[in-house]
Write an enzyme that holds these catalytic residues in place. Structure first.
Site, PDB file in Angstrom:
ATOM      1  N   ARG A  43      25.222  -6.585  21.739  1.00  3.59           N
ATOM      2  CA  ARG A  43      25.370  -7.274  23.074  1.00  3.59           C
ATOM      3  C   ARG A  43      26.738  -7.911  23.230  1.00  3.59           C
ATOM      4  O   ARG A  43      27.401  -7.463  24.478  1.00  3.59           O
ATOM      5  CB  ARG A  43      24.619  -8.188  23.423  1.00  3.59           C
ATOM      6  CG  ARG A  43      23.355  -7.689  24.479  1.00  3.59           C
ATOM      7  CD  ARG A  43      22.614  -8.855  25.088  1.00  3.59           C
ATOM      8  NE  ARG A  43      22.837  -8.596  26.525  1.00  3.59           N
ATOM      9  CZ  ARG A  43      21.881  -8.051  27.343  1.00  3.59           C
ATOM     10  NH1 ARG A  43      20.911  -7.314  26.635  1.00  3.59           N
ATOM     11  NH2 ARG A  43      21.957  -8.032  28.633  1.00  3.59           N
ATOM     12  N   LYS A 142      11.464  -1.353   9.718  1.00  2.00           N
ATOM     13  CA  LYS A 142      10.045  -1.836  10.138  1.00  2.00           C
ATOM     14  C   LYS A 142      10.095  -3.065  10.748  1.00  2.00           C
ATOM     15  O   LYS A 142      11.298  -3.833  10.613  1.00  2.00           O
ATOM     16  CB  LYS A 142       9.273  -1.949   8.941  1.00  2.00           C
ATOM     17  CG  LYS A 142       9.769  -3.196   7.860  1.00  2.00           C
ATOM     18  CD  LYS A 142       8.934  -3.313   6.711  1.00  2.00           C
ATOM     19  CE  LYS A 142       7.790  -4.208   6.769  1.00  2.00           C
ATOM     20  NZ  LYS A 142       8.221  -5.565   6.299  1.00  2.00           N
ATOM     21  N   ASP A 171      10.861   2.332   4.306  1.00  2.00           N
ATOM     22  CA  ASP A 171      10.192   1.559   3.724  1.00  2.00           C
ATOM     23  C   ASP A 171      11.267   1.253   2.472  1.00  2.00           C
ATOM     24  O   ASP A 171      11.394   2.195   1.662  1.00  2.00           O
ATOM     25  CB  ASP A 171       8.813   2.221   3.428  1.00  2.00           C
ATOM     26  CG  ASP A 171       7.994   0.990   2.731  1.00  2.00           C
ATOM     27  OD1 ASP A 171       8.596   0.380   1.576  1.00  2.00           O
ATOM     28  OD2 ASP A 171       6.789   0.815   2.965  1.00  2.00           O
ATOM     29  N   HIS A 172      11.703   0.282   2.639  1.00  2.00           N
ATOM     30  CA  HIS A 172      12.960  -0.209   1.662  1.00  2.00           C
ATOM     31  C   HIS A 172      12.391   0.098   0.344  1.00  2.00           C
ATOM     32  O   HIS A 172      13.268   0.303  -0.738  1.00  2.00           O
ATOM     33  CB  HIS A 172      13.810  -1.269   1.893  1.00  2.00           C
ATOM     34  CG  HIS A 172      13.148  -2.521   1.430  1.00  2.00           C
ATOM     35  ND1 HIS A 172      12.370  -3.084   2.181  1.00  2.00           N
ATOM     36  CD2 HIS A 172      13.477  -3.355   0.506  1.00  2.00           C
ATOM     37  CE1 HIS A 172      11.815  -4.362   1.497  1.00  2.00           C
ATOM     38  NE2 HIS A 172      12.442  -4.456   0.547  1.00  2.00           N
ATOM     39  N   LYS A 176      13.500   1.607  -3.961  1.00  2.00           N
ATOM     40  CA  LYS A 176      13.852   0.984  -5.417  1.00  2.00           C
ATOM     41  C   LYS A 176      13.787   1.886  -6.554  1.00  2.00           C
ATOM     42  O   LYS A 176      12.863   2.778  -6.410  1.00  2.00           O
ATOM     43  CB  LYS A 176      12.827  -0.078  -5.619  1.00  2.00           C
ATOM     44  CG  LYS A 176      12.867  -1.038  -4.494  1.00  2.00           C
ATOM     45  CD  LYS A 176      11.914  -2.421  -4.782  1.00  2.00           C
ATOM     46  CE  LYS A 176      11.908  -3.229  -3.624  1.00  2.00           C
ATOM     47  NZ  LYS A 176      13.120  -4.528  -3.639  1.00  2.00           N
ATOM     48  N   GLU A 210       6.280 -12.921  -4.402  1.00  2.00           N
ATOM     49  CA  GLU A 210       7.645 -13.678  -3.801  1.00  2.00           C
ATOM     50  C   GLU A 210       7.429 -15.280  -4.266  1.00  2.00           C
ATOM     51  O   GLU A 210       6.429 -15.685  -3.907  1.00  2.00           O
ATOM     52  CB  GLU A 210       8.016 -13.284  -2.381  1.00  2.00           C
ATOM     53  CG  GLU A 210       8.244 -11.860  -1.919  1.00  2.00           C
ATOM     54  CD  GLU A 210       8.685 -11.729  -0.770  1.00  2.00           C
ATOM     55  OE1 GLU A 210       9.743 -11.925  -0.319  1.00  2.00           O
ATOM     56  OE2 GLU A 210       7.779 -11.668   0.251  1.00  2.00           O
ATOM     57  N   ASP A 229       3.160  -7.398   6.912  1.00  2.00           N
ATOM     58  CA  ASP A 229       4.421  -7.397   6.350  1.00  2.00           C
ATOM     59  C   ASP A 229       4.556  -6.684   4.994  1.00  2.00           C
ATOM     60  O   ASP A 229       5.632  -6.030   4.918  1.00  2.00           O
ATOM     61  CB  ASP A 229       4.858  -9.067   6.175  1.00  2.00           C
ATOM     62  CG  ASP A 229       6.419  -9.053   5.946  1.00  2.00           C
ATOM     63  OD1 ASP A 229       7.227  -8.282   6.548  1.00  2.00           O
ATOM     64  OD2 ASP A 229       6.807 -10.061   5.068  1.00  2.00           O
ATOM     65  N   HIS A 234       4.546  -1.460   2.094  1.00  2.00           N
ATOM     66  CA  HIS A 234       5.073  -1.520   0.690  1.00  2.00           C
ATOM     67  C   HIS A 234       3.841  -1.243  -0.190  1.00  2.00           C
ATOM     68  O   HIS A 234       4.191  -0.374  -1.128  1.00  2.00           O
ATOM     69  CB  HIS A 234       5.858  -2.858   0.451  1.00  2.00           C
ATOM     70  CG  HIS A 234       7.023  -3.095   1.331  1.00  2.00           C
ATOM     71  ND1 HIS A 234       7.603  -2.303   2.089  1.00  2.00           N
ATOM     72  CD2 HIS A 234       7.480  -4.367   1.767  1.00  2.00           C
ATOM     73  CE1 HIS A 234       8.707  -2.748   2.695  1.00  2.00           C
ATOM     74  NE2 HIS A 234       8.448  -4.198   2.708  1.00  2.00           N
ATOM     75  N   LYS A 334       3.796 -15.030  -0.527  1.00  2.00           N
ATOM     76  CA  LYS A 334       5.057 -16.036  -0.467  1.00  2.00           C
ATOM     77  C   LYS A 334       4.719 -17.330  -1.087  1.00  2.00           C
ATOM     78  O   LYS A 334       3.613 -17.533  -1.476  1.00  2.00           O
ATOM     79  CB  LYS A 334       5.489 -16.270   1.052  1.00  2.00           C
ATOM     80  CG  LYS A 334       5.630 -15.086   2.080  1.00  2.00           C
ATOM     81  CD  LYS A 334       6.999 -14.857   1.965  1.00  2.00           C
ATOM     82  CE  LYS A 334       7.200 -13.658   3.139  1.00  2.00           C
ATOM     83  NZ  LYS A 334       8.367 -12.931   2.974  1.00  2.00           N
TER      84      LYS A 334
END
Ligand code: BG6
Length: 482
Positions: A43, A142, A171-172, A176, A210, A229, A234, A334
């Protein structure tokens, strides 16, 4: 091949944290087609020079190994451009079209790294501006929806403008290197395929752990939770790659047909099975690597009393001939004990003992991160005195050492694929919708939950005790507990 890559959300978090470093690495590795332009769109009113400066500063904040030298930066920065746009304004798309027409590149990639509620608007406007021709691809980040209905709505709009070959859902995890190696392991080797079935395999575990917390993303995360998430996308994508039948070819549509069949074969959840087979947790204060960390409810922008799950462990089965009865355990969270993503294929024990002592069963560990490799756990004779019990040993393959110069990061790989039009590592809309269909009964059951909420776990542990109990019930244990 010339290309133009338009980054909607060009100054956002994803753009500077992941996409720009990945594009720079691709450029540094000589993989980004020369002359290709990258156009940041957002923007704010700024010009090319200002955008270059901003990205240059931000790139100094990424991993030291990924920071450009002054000379590398000045060459890469020549590719960068910026246009302010109001994404709801047709006239701004007309200007974008004029900018793209200046060069008439072979390929135009629109990368939607914006808030997802803008996807339909941007797609519609691109369509109206005639920016959906054959040379165009659109990349969707996503989260693609927050449930089946919202995902279907996004897909409906996307489909009304672009065909399936043009719409690339990221989907990263699929980018990998370890995930690509999973395909290589299964379909580039004859060794494992005969064993890749219920007769030889006792259970399969997928862990995406994680050690970080939600950081400054508390508000986003609280609307999302670990199931949406990490599991819906994933973890399920990894499961499909483990469980799929050999595809007839490596064609993207052939591979995705097989992945879809797995998603359709997953045992559907009922309210009872959610209560029995799904554990959700939320981290409390604890310590990670000797440092005290706050609990989820103390994190920035997390609403008081939130019942958002930061941990999920679940048990499922793939109801087909190959996998009937084999438990698949999926786990993510997490603030767990370590950053550690891996898949464990636990084989059945030997059927008859001729050696003294208990023999742990063989297992294959596919390591995604922090290392990228394979471990095959076997039993061996130590070569000592007669009658000695066997000892566990492991064959350990480190792909970073095996191919030191070849490894590219997930986003680098996926961006290069998007530019080249390689679709294998992107998710098709029917896969994505089927994944939502499977996840929804869990969300429903949690919504109706009678006051249970997520179970607390201390940061720095492997989640609530109920997650261990889930696996122990079948006579198994999570990998770190064996
Ligand atoms: C993202 C999630 O998709 O994946 C994040 O939104 C998560 O919450 C991230 O941290 C993990 O990715 P990686 O590649 O660091 O394991």
């Amino acid at each position: 091949m010339s290309f133009d890559l338009v980054l909607f959300g060009g100054t956002g978090d994803l753009a500077w944290r992941k996409l720009m470093p990945a594009l720079f690495q691709a450029h540094r590795h000589g993989k980004l087609p020369p002359g290709g332009r990258i156009l940041g769109v957002a923007r704010d009113d700024r010009d090319d020079e200002h955008y270059r400066r901003l990205m240059g500063e931000r790139l100094q904040e990424v991993d030291p190994g990924k920071r450009p030298s002054a000379e590398e930066w000045s060459r890469f920065a020549e590719r960068l451009h910026y246009r302010p746009m109001d994404l709801s304004q047709p006239k701004d798309y007309a200007k974008l079209r004029a900018w793209l027409a200046e060069r008439d590149a072979d390929t135009v990639v629109f990368y939607l790294a914006t808030a997802p509620h803008l996807f339909p608007v941007v797609c519609e406007q691109l369509g109206r501006a005639g920016l959906n021709g054959d040379r165009v691809r659109v990349v969707l980040e996503k989260p693609l929806g927050h449930d089946l209905a919202s995902a279907q709505e996004i897909n409906r709009v996307v489909r009304s403008v672009f065909n399936e070959r043009q719409a690339l859902r990221i989907d990263h995890y699929l980018g990998k290197p370890a995930v690509q190696n999973l395909m290589a392991l299964r379909f580039g080797n004859a060794l494992f395929e005969p064993l890749w079935r219920r007769e030889a395999i006792a259970n399969i575990q997928i862990t995406l752990a994680e050690s970080l917390g939600v950081g400054t993303r508390g508000d986003f995360y609280d609307r999302t939770g670990a199931l949406r998430d990490m599991i819906q996308n994933h973890a399920l994508q990894l499961l499909t790659m483990i469980a799929m039948e050999p595809p007839p070819s490596s064609d993207a549509f052939a591979v995705r047909d097989e992945k879809l069949k797995v998603l359709r074969s997953l045992k559907p959840f009922t309210r009872e099975s959610v209560l029995r087979d799904v554990v959700r947790g939320q981290y409390r204060a604890g310590s990670i690597d000797g440092t005290k960390v706050p609990g989820y409810l103390e994190e920035e922008k997390v609403p008081a009393g939130s019942r958002c799950e930061t941990f999920v462990a679940l048990r499922t089965e793939v109801d087909n001939w190959r996998w009937a009865g084999v438990p698949f355990y999926l786990r993510t969270g997490k603030r767990l004990a370590a950053r550690d993503a891996h898949i464990v294929v636990n084989f059945r024990p030997v059927p008859h003992a001729i050696f003294p002592g208990a023999l742990p069963a063989n297992k294959l560990v596919i390591k995604l991160q922090p290392e990228d490799g394979l471990e095959l756990h076997l039993m061996a004779a130590k070569g000592g005195a007669a009658g000695e019990a066997l000892a566990p040993v492991q064959l350990d393959l480190d792909f970073d050492k095996a191919f030191p110069t070849e490894r590219v990061g997930a986003y680098e790989r996926l961006l290069l694929d998007a530019i080249a039009g390689r679709l294998n590592l992107f998710v098709r809309s029917d896969e994505q919708e089927q994944a939502w269909r499977w996840v929804e009964p869990i969300l429903d059951a949690w919504r109706q939950d009678d006051g249970q909420g997520p179970k607390p776990y201390a940061a720095g542990t492997w989640g609530p005790a109920a997650a261990s109990a889930l696996v122990a019930r079948d006579g198994f244990a999570w990998d770190e507990e064996t």
